[in-house]
Design an enzyme around this catalytic site. Structure first.
Site, PDB file in Angstrom:
ATOM      1  CB  CYS A 195       5.470  -2.621   7.819  1.00 14.67           C
ATOM      2  SG  CYS A 195       6.642  -3.784   8.435  1.00 14.67           S
TER       3      CYS A 195
ATOM      4  CB  CYS B  60      12.139  -7.263   4.740  1.00 12.23           C
ATOM      5  SG  CYS B  60      10.287  -6.832   4.256  1.00 12.23           S
TER       6      CYS B  60
END
Lengths: 216, 133
Positions: free
Chosen positions: B37, B106
């Site tokens: 990402c 994340c």
């Protein structure tokens, strides 16, 4: 081994050999999409280099053959298959026409997705990201025309750098497709991902700033 | 996709944002990224001579979950020993922040960040000891 499970497929309706085709060449019945390989959905070998015009032609021909209008009077099984095959076709087209998405997908197919063993950012790239982000923070708090111009300049340089990286990607694709180039492919795709994210942040910051001006 | 309340809290009110000087003694710096990402994280730990994390700072450029994960982890490590920090698993972050499956990476990034910071601290300490002897 590549695609071997797809080579001897037969039409569920008339028994003709269909290979990886989405539609039977004999009776035009829609076929289940080839399993687990978006290249095969478009009848392509698993190669990174893809001829864009050839891809368009294959996509449009298959789209026409699968068009719902052609199958609306068919039995429910055929209608259902035409929907499944269309969905696979669209996904294959979207993934393979974009060189970056294609490279990522190719890595997945080879069992080595982009994110695996790939946490480290080259120090020079990390420095570029942090320095630019600091400028953006500054721009958000005090948007002087000089700073705005400076960020605009960074933006344009980044766009040019991305164009260059994408050209390098095409050259890489035209060469070897073996496991030997996996590391290089990952390095370039990662750099593109970090720079695209940075570019998005720059554009948001420039947009916010000019938006703030236009509201006054 | 809706963020959980804890993510929103850490995102709008991040703890320990900033940085220590890289050459400060007792500071370990970890720079890691998530290439899927494009998120980038710098995480720094200030560690006492007896191996206890005294303070932490981070700078993360990415989505709300990445910022919340780093903010939370900087709180979590304070007061812990280096050995305890090395045992932190990303699943603790997922659980605390109620991260959905698409945002698990994340939490992995935050775990990698603290581990990279500890590795840097260990490396620098060995070099310093060698230089001193």
């Amino acid at each position: 081994m590549e695609g071997s499970q797809n080579e001897d497929r037969q039409c569920w309706r008339c028994g003709a050999g269909v290979g990886t085709g989405l539609v039977c060449p004999g009776c035009e019945a829609p076929q289940p999409p080839p399993d687990g390989d978006l290249f095969a959905v478009l009848g392509l070998p698993r190669r990174l280099a893809v001829d864009g015009e050839d891809l368009e032609r294959r996509y449009h021909a298959a789209s026409r053959a699968l068009h719902p209008d052609r199958h609306q009077t068919a039995e429910p099984h055929a209608r259902q298959l035409s929907e499944r095959a269309s969905a696979a076709l669209n996904r294959a087209y979207r993934t393979l026409r974009d060189p970056v998405a294609r490279g990522r997908y190719w890595l997945e197919l080879h069992g080595n997705p982009l994110h695996r063993e790939n946490k480290e950012i080259p120090p020079a790239l990390a420095t570029d990201v942090f320095e630019t982000q600091e400028k953006l923070e500054e721009l958000r708090t005090k948007a002087t025309p000089a700073l705005h111009d400076e960020v605009r300049h960074v933006h344009d340089a980044l766009v040019a750098r991305l164009v260059g990286l994408e050209a390098e990607l095409s050259r890489l694709y035209a060469g070897a497709n073996g496991n030997g180039m996996v590391d290089e492919l990952k390095r370039r795709l990662s750099e593109i991902a970090y720079l695209r994210t940075l570019l998005g942040d720059i554009e948001a910051a420039l947009g916010e700033v000019s938006g703030a001006h236009s509201r006054h | 996709m809706a963020y959980s309340e804890k993510v929103l809290d850490h995102y709008s009110n991040p703890r320990n944002v900033g940085s220590f000087a890289k050459d400060e003694p007792n500071v370990g710096t970890g720079v890691v990224g998530a290439p899927e990402c494009g998120d980038v994280m710098k995480l720094q730990l200030k560690i006492s001579d007896d191996g206890v994390v005294e303070d932490a700072r981070f700078k993360t450029f990415g989505c709300g979950s990445a910022i919340a994960s780093s903010s939370y982890v900087t709180e979590l490590v304070k007061g812990k020993t280096v050995d305890e920090v090395m045992k932190i698993k990303n699943s603790e972050i997922v659980h605390e922040l109620s991260l959905p499956p698409v945002k698990i990476h994340c939490s992995v990034l935050a775990e990698d960040g603290i581990k990279a910071a500890i590795a840097d601290w260990k490396r620098r300490r060995t070099t310093d000891t060698k230089a001193a002897s």
